[in-house]
Design a protein around this motif. Sequence first.
Motif, PDB file in Angstrom:
ATOM      1  N   LEU C 257       1.246  -1.429   0.133  1.00  0.00           N
ATOM      2  CA  LEU C 257       0.498  -0.414   0.132  1.00  0.00           C
ATOM      3  C   LEU C 257       0.430   1.025   0.367  1.00  0.00           C
ATOM      4  N   LEU C 258       1.221   0.965   0.553  1.00  0.00           N
ATOM      5  CA  LEU C 258       2.454   2.622   1.010  1.00  0.00           C
ATOM      6  C   LEU C 258       2.662   2.781  -0.433  1.00  0.00           C
ATOM      7  N   ASP C 259       4.044   1.852  -1.134  1.00  0.00           N
ATOM      8  CA  ASP C 259       4.747   2.181  -2.679  1.00  0.00           C
ATOM      9  C   ASP C 259       3.716   2.871  -3.350  1.00  0.00           C
ATOM     10  N   ASP C 260       2.748   2.465  -3.322  1.00  0.00           N
ATOM     11  CA  ASP C 260       1.546   3.241  -4.304  1.00  0.00           C
ATOM     12  C   ASP C 260       0.721   4.705  -3.810  1.00  0.00           C
ATOM     13  N   SER C 284     -11.445   5.207  -7.101  1.00  0.00           N
ATOM     14  CA  SER C 284     -11.993   4.464  -6.576  1.00  0.00           C
ATOM     15  C   SER C 284     -11.323   2.486  -7.365  1.00  0.00           C
ATOM     16  N   LYS C 285     -11.328   2.976  -8.331  1.00  0.00           N
ATOM     17  CA  LYS C 285     -10.789   1.436  -9.059  1.00  0.00           C
ATOM     18  C   LYS C 285      -8.989   1.284  -8.761  1.00  0.00           C
ATOM     19  N   ASN C 286      -8.605   2.465  -8.882  1.00  0.00           N
ATOM     20  CA  ASN C 286      -6.989   2.559  -9.032  1.00  0.00           C
ATOM     21  C   ASN C 286      -6.864   1.730  -7.033  1.00  0.00           C
ATOM     22  N   LEU C 287      -7.407   2.241  -6.554  1.00  0.00           N
ATOM     23  CA  LEU C 287      -7.330   1.570  -5.231  1.00  0.00           C
ATOM     24  C   LEU C 287      -7.917   0.145  -4.842  1.00  0.00           C
ATOM     25  N   ASP C 288      -9.094  -0.348  -5.489  1.00  0.00           N
ATOM     26  CA  ASP C 288      -9.503  -1.682  -5.669  1.00  0.00           C
ATOM     27  C   ASP C 288      -8.226  -2.387  -6.659  1.00  0.00           C
ATOM     28  N   ALA C 289      -8.265  -2.274  -7.445  1.00  0.00           N
ATOM     29  CA  ALA C 289      -6.839  -2.431  -7.483  1.00  0.00           C
ATOM     30  C   ALA C 289      -5.552  -3.315  -7.061  1.00  0.00           C
ATOM     31  N   LEU C 290      -5.366  -2.424  -5.618  1.00  0.00           N
ATOM     32  CA  LEU C 290      -4.196  -2.160  -5.209  1.00  0.00           C
ATOM     33  C   LEU C 290      -4.833  -2.568  -4.093  1.00  0.00           C
ATOM     34  N   LEU C 291      -6.045  -3.004  -4.154  1.00  0.00           N
ATOM     35  CA  LEU C 291      -5.813  -4.374  -2.581  1.00  0.00           C
ATOM     36  C   LEU C 291      -6.389  -5.183  -2.948  1.00  0.00           C
ATOM     37  N   ASP C 292      -6.886  -5.592  -4.119  1.00  0.00           N
ATOM     38  CA  ASP C 292      -6.799  -6.961  -5.009  1.00  0.00           C
ATOM     39  C   ASP C 292      -8.053  -7.751  -3.853  1.00  0.00           C
TER      40      ASP C 292
END
Lengths: 390, 369, 599
Positions: C257-260, C284-292
């Motif tokens: 998370l921190l890396d993004d 929120s799309k980007n965040l969703d992708a990050l959280l997987d």
Amino acid sequence: MSRASDAGDQDDQAGFRAFWFRVISLTRKEIRQLLRDPGSLALGIGLPIALILIFGFGLSLDVRNAPVAVVLEDPSPMAADVVAGLELSAYISPVMMTSMHDAQRLMLTREVDAIVRVPSDFSRRLAAGDAKVQLLVHGSEASRATIIRSYVSSALTEWVQRQADRGEPTAASGQGTIMLVERMWFNSANTSTWYLVPGLIVLIMTLVGAFLTAMVMAREWERGTLEALFVTPVRPGEILIAKIIPYFMVGMLGLGMCVLAARFLFEVPMFGSLLIILGSSMLYMLVALGIGLVISSVTKNQFLASQLAIISSFMPALMLSGFLFDLRNVPAVIRLVGHLLPATYFMELIRTLFLAGNVWPLIFKNCAILAGYAVLLLGLARFVTRKKLD
Amino acid sequence: MRDLFRRIVSLCRKELLAILKDPANRVILVVPSLVESVLFGYAATYDLNNVPYAVLDQSRGAVSTQLIARLDGTGVFHRVATLQTESDIPHVIDLEQALIVIHFGPRFEKQLNAGEFAPVQLILDARNSNTAGSAAGYIGAIIESFNVAQRGGAGPPLTVESRAWYNPNLETRWNLLPGLIASLSMIQTLMLSALSVARERENGTFDQLLVTPFTPMEILIGKAIPTITIGLMQSTIVLLVALFWFEIPMAGSLGTLYAGLAFFTVASVGLGLSISAVSVNMQQAMLYTFMLIMPLILLSGLATPVRNMPQFLQIATLVNPLRFAIDLVQRVYLEGVGLLTVIHDLIPLLIISAITLPLAAWLFRNRLL
Amino acid sequence: MNEPAAALIARGVHKRFLAKETGKIAHAVVDVSLAVQAGALTALVGPDGAGKTTLLRMAAGLMKADEGKLEVLGIDVAAHPQAVQDRISYMPQRFGLYEDLSVQENLNLYADLHGVPQALREKRFAQLLRMTDLARFTARPAGKLSGGMKQKLGLACTLVHPPELLLLDEPTAGVDPLSRRELWEIVRQMIQDEQLTVLVTTAYLDEAEHSARIFVLHEGKLLAQGTPEEIRRHARNLCFVALPPQGQPPRILQARLLDDAESVIDAVPQGGAVRFVRRAEVKSKNLDALLDGISLKPVEPRLEDGFMVLLRKRRDVPPLDTKALDTAASGDNQNPPENLDEIVIEVRDLVRRFGDFTAVDHISFSVRRGEIFGVLGPNGAGKTTTFRMLCGLLPPTSGFLQVAGVDLRHARAAARRKIGYMSQKFALYGDLTVMENLEFFGSAYGLYGTRLRERISIVIQQFDLAGSTDSASGQLPGGFKQRLAMAVGLLHEPEILFLDEPTSGTDPLKRREFWRRITALSEVGTTIIITTHFMEEAEYCDRIVIQDAGRLLALGTPKEVREQAGEKDAILSMEEAFIGIVERGRQRNGIAAVKEARP
């Protein structure tokens, strides 16, 4: 500013009381720290004792029983007679030998300090009136060599004198002999201990005042203890006074030990009054403390402070104040440098007080100079000690 | 082996950088020894150069005038006052206006002409008994030669031909400066080496050093070499002052001198590192060093000859590396001897090194707390 | 004369320093205007080098502002510093207690200096000693107190007379949670009982939560001000908690998370999960992708969240270059993460005594390869002593000890090559430049020539040291020093890294950065042993021990330790768990009094 004057007086009085209250408290702290720090205590008390003993016993410019090789190449009784005088001297202990070669070997290994050589043609040439005795001294310790040389030559010339007195009555020639009568004022024992030990007081007070004080004050800067202290009603002057009092007392302790040792251990006479000795020493102590406080407030670093204290106060007091080397004998520039040092004036004063007595003009002159230095240095210390971190 | 060498080189490099990066350090390493050697070279003299004297001539004859003229002609004695009565004497002596008062009594000339012994009184300020003694000797010699000349004019029946080895004019400076070559550098090497470990301990870098693959011996060598180098550099400064400023001729070879100095510097670095290893912090290291330096210098023969000391102190000086170093340097410098001749100086230095260096290395890891 | 409402007013204050090394002028405080309310707690927060200490020193009259005006208690402090110093108290970062004076003597000294009348003294001392819990130690020299007790005594010294303004400069830096709590309890009580005005600087944001007003400083400038609520508001609706997949330490997710930095402002592990702050503008799309697919739970913002939002808003706070970090760490490590079950550190019944004081009392634990192992405990618990024994710097009194298969104390050089060590305080050569330090320590570990140059250029990149390689290390700012120290510890790619309180006194930004590096290192199989005072940092560890008075009180994963502390089902923070375990341990042993001091 329109307060009644007596209210102002009361304020002054309260301020003065608060001032003393803080000074006493800080002084108490300082004394406690001193007593609990074995290092400072050793330096303030142990080192003076060691120095007294070393200087008193160890440092001496006097030559006693110096080994001198006497090479008699001339077996005649006359030759033996000429060197007989050497035996009588308290300063020289002759070692009789016959070979110059052996004597030179002894000289090379420094087993003897000098060689007196009476050549094989000595008696023959003496009869002819131009006899020669050779004197070789080892010059690597110049002061010792000088003294030995003068003892040996005077012993030999005395023989000539005796010879002359015996041989031809002086009255006959119609010309008398000038005879030197020496009177050593202020040092009847003619020993260097007498003038080194009073000088020691100067060294020890410089040590305690400048070196120790510079270290302890610099330590406060270094450890950051001053930062919190500054943000209190305490004034910079109070911090300085509180530093001065305990180290002043340590210095007085050193002085006391020196005076006692001088008087009873080394039996140095004390012609001047004890009161004046104490008084002038206190004055010098203030000067030394001033040097220490200025150094530490400027450097704020223990290492630099101690180096500077040694370089600027202790070493000069040892070498340039007339302690060992008479300032009358040095080049004018060096004499000038020596006379810039407060230690020089105190050295002159303390020696006079011990060995000569209360010489008032000297006391006034030197005390005035020392007082001037004290005011100057303590004022400077107050000026450079500020409640500031930048 | 090459790895070891590389590690030690990097330790030395670090040590030198740490010492020389601090501008205050750079000043302290050069200026004091330069200034002190020049200053002390001039100051350290027991030779008479300037003797103020006063005359009280109650005989007012030709002989006394003649004698005084001889005295003035020496260049050493300077007449500062001509007194009228005996009661003036204390004044000029007490105030240190004159070191000597020469007193010719009212009957001096008469006694002399009558063929009697004619006393001349010499009153000396012996607050510095050394100066007073020398001055008295000087005047004695003048009067002696006067006597001889008066007696017959012919040469004296006996002359003492005196010659001083290694120091023809018997100048104090000649033996002091070689002594300073050793002592000034010792002050600094002791301080530097004593503070080096203590400083690292206080800054925490010593722990950092101990967790690396360095062995205590390597750390020791890495600390010793730079300090020895600096010590030798300091000696060089004083040596240069002696050679080129005071122009004291050097009899021995430079190689021998430096070899001897190296022995000495190793011993004093060993001493310093041992102090460093036992001290808890820099302040302690500094105090210990200072308390050690004082007796070491005073009992080394630098200011006053070791031979003048009482027997028990002469024995005490046997543990003082500086005593041997001063003897060594003086002999090599003035007498020009080789290393073999001064072996008796080298062996004690070796012994001191052999004790202090391993002790310091051992203390690095095993603190005596 | 009209009483000002504020105890301290700064108007356009500016302070410059001349940097000795470079000859350049550094701006420590730039045009700061603020007012400190009387009778309340005001906090000055900001990253290292923000100018907090400089501002405090100017207020105390120890430094003079170059421009602007600073009024304290209505007095122009630059013109009349003594008048101000008569009425305020100041506790510098390193309170200069006289270490050879006893607790009572230190108190007496300050009471004397402030002119506290004898009559009032007794009551005041009794009160302060009770509050600081120092009553039993009045005769002990201050130098023999533990770090926490020293700070408490320092605070007591500043409170011997009730000051009209109390300035505290990072009073809790390097102090353990227990003492920290006690210190704040004292300050709070004083504010309550005596309407004390306090201005405090701190790196712990949770401490500032209790203040009436907060000023956020950054690079000398005032970035924001307000009540804690107002600062928190910046992070409103942006804070979430995400639960990592089963069996995975939360630091993995936290790192991701921190890396993004484009989407996430801040992320920390917390109670076995990851708490993070998203950027408001991120889709929120980007965040969703990050959280997987990991589930989220919104949470209330804390002060630290608001602070991070404020700082990250500024573009001059660059995010960590994590790409370089990961490639550097993995691409070049010779110990790939295999045989992870191998035990690399083993300690059995380890004891260390100093005289009759037992610093380490029969402790046993073992550490597996690739673990992050945390050692927690109050000041004087014996953590550093344990560390020094492990590193071979101190011989144990008794017990068994093996690091990488050997006892380092007697190990040959080769064994010591396997460990890296970073001590509590900066322990590199301050006079040497960054490059010289790197070269020296590289060669200490047998690196030379091209290999040395290669490693140096890698760590310079990895620890972001480029650009300052020719500066003297001692002159660098705190965060930089810490990075350099770690770079030095890792130059030779040790298998095991020992870190003794590496984050003590550093700001949240630096701590995130630090732990991100640790995570990267552990991913490539480096074993890490670390001590810390920040209890939330224990959450980064695989396992932790809690040590107090030389004894081991708890050992296990953060979750296990939390459970050990809590009653059933109670959800404790790591700090609460720690305090609970230590206090219970002390009650059980009744040793708190005797053993709190360090040797």
